[in-house]
Design an enzyme around this catalytic site. Structure first.
Site, PDB file in Angstrom:
ATOM      1  CE  LYS A 145      19.317   9.112   6.578  1.00  0.00           C
ATOM      2  NZ  LYS A 145      19.640   8.672   5.221  1.00  0.00           N
ATOM      3  CG  ASP A 182      24.399  11.024  -2.485  1.00  0.00           C
ATOM      4  OD1 ASP A 182      25.394  10.551  -3.075  1.00  0.00           O
ATOM      5  OD2 ASP A 182      24.308  11.054  -1.250  1.00  0.00           O
TER       6      ASP A 182
END
Length: 401
Positions: A162, A256
């Site tokens: 990622k 988050d």
């Protein structure tokens, strides 16, 4: 109007003169408010139109990045970009020079020496122009920003790679913050194997295969069709809570939590990813450290205090609510409306039982998880887990009967 007067500019209204009497000044103020409201509506419609066009893979705007030409749309097709070979060679040269010298100023000097001109014909390249080339998604492969690509590494393992989207300031905090993620080893947390900042910030992660639901591959909770049945919702939320409990016991918060950060195994076991990235983004000049529609009140307003483990509980409450009802409890047409609902204690959240009477047993736990004031929430994830286990027993009994 006051600002114009201070500058010595006199304004004349052609349709109807505005005098200095109070009624006319009030009318002028109201007209200004209406005009601002109409302007805001037009901007919001434009923003949504651009977002929709981008999601449909259309081109937003007609000014192409350096290295491309814009081919106008016709009746038969949409507009598109095509490579400008001359400019593309310059882009490749800029990357080569930066890799060699690691200095924007030096790259600028070399381009000047070579007589290479900007698109506007200048021999002088601005540092900011070179920086934009080096960070533009069109050249750096960052169409994969915040996406995962599976690859096979030397030992035969399949891992996910990622590339998080960070600016220069946040990039400096990258290694320091994700190092805490490397310390986490739990079945409900995506394992981080490696991370680096060269040539771009990247993460080498455990590959999570996803679950097939109704013929659709669901990599994360974001992909999962909602609502789900009560038993599945409890299974997923308990798994997330166990991962949080483990991290919180080591002093690590997520900050988050959202469906896109909960990956799924083939049997719908949740795995939390992107640990530390919220804190890194909070140092960025470009990004906030959280997702507004999944934010806790204390992330939006100092009136609610500071962030702690109960912030993660609030965000998990939103995820739980979505799994049960298929809706976000704070849905809105704009970021301002969403933030207003999250921070407004007068705004009443519809309870799960308002969607279905069979969800009445979930009302109390949802109300507590989504308390605006941290003091009204569960004091810890362990306390929440105990309540979830009790609720699981009640739901099993209801299903059997």
């Amino acid at each position: 109007m006051e600002g114009l007067k201070k500058k010595g500019i006199e304004v004349f209204f052609l349709n109807r003169p505005i005098s200095d009497i109070l009624e006319d000044q009030l009318l002028l103020g109201v007209q200004g408010l209406i005009a601002e409201y109409e302007k805001a509506k037009i901007l919001e419609r434009t923003r949504r139109g651009r977002i929709h066009k981008a999601k449909e893979k259309g081109i937003v705007g007609s000014v192409p990045p350096y290295g491309y030409n814009y081919v106008k749309k016709s009746r038969e097709r949409e507009g598109y970009y095509e490579i400008n070979e001359d400019e593309a060679r310059v882009v490749r040269l800029i990357f080569d020079l930066y890799l060699k010298f690691q200095s924007l100023h030096r790259v600028k000097k070399e381009l000047y020496k070579m007589g290479i001109r900007t698109r506007k014909g200048s021999l002088v390249w601005a540092d900011s122009t070179i920086h934009r080339v080096l960070t533009n998604e069109a050249y750096t492969g960052t169409g994969y920003y915040n996406r995962r690509q599976s690859v096979e590494v030397d030992d035969g393992r399949i891992v996910a790679v990622k590339i998080p989207r960070l600016d220069e300031r946040a990039g400096k905090a990258f290694i320091n913050e994700v190092s805490t993620w490397m310390q986490l080893d739990h079945k409900n947390i995506v394992k981080l194997y490696d991370a680096n900042v060269v040539p771009l910030p990247y993460l080498e992660l455990e590959f999570v295969e996803g679950a097939e639901v109704n013929g659709k591959l669901c990599r994360s909770l974001e992909d999962l069709p909602k609502p789900v049945d009560r038993k599945t919702a409890l299974k997923i939320v308990k798994g997330i809570a166990r991962g949080l409990s483990y991290a919180h016991s080591r002093g690590i918060l997520h900050r988050d939590l959202k469906p896109g950060n909960i990956l799924l195994t083939s049997d719908l076991e949740p795995k939390i990813t992107d640990w530390g990235l919220a804190k890194i983004r909070a140092t960025s000049s470009l990004f906030s450290g959280f997702t507004p529609s999944y934010a806790a009140p204390e992330q939006l307003s100092k009136a609610y205090g500071s962030i702690d483990q109960r912030t993660d509980i609030f965000q998990l409450g939103i995820i739980f609510y979505e799994l049960l009802t298929g809706k976000n409890p704070f849905e809105g047409q704009s970021l301002e409306e969403i933030a207003g609902k999250i921070t407004d204690e007068e705004f009443e959240i519809p309870m799960p039982s308002d969607f279905s009477g069979s969800l009445r047993r979930f009302d109390r736990i949802i109300a507590r998880m989504l308390s605006r004031r941290k003091e009204g929430r569960f004091s810890s994830v362990d306390e929440l887990l105990a309540e979830l286990e009790k609720l699981s027993g009640d739901v099993e009994t209801m299903i059997e009967s």
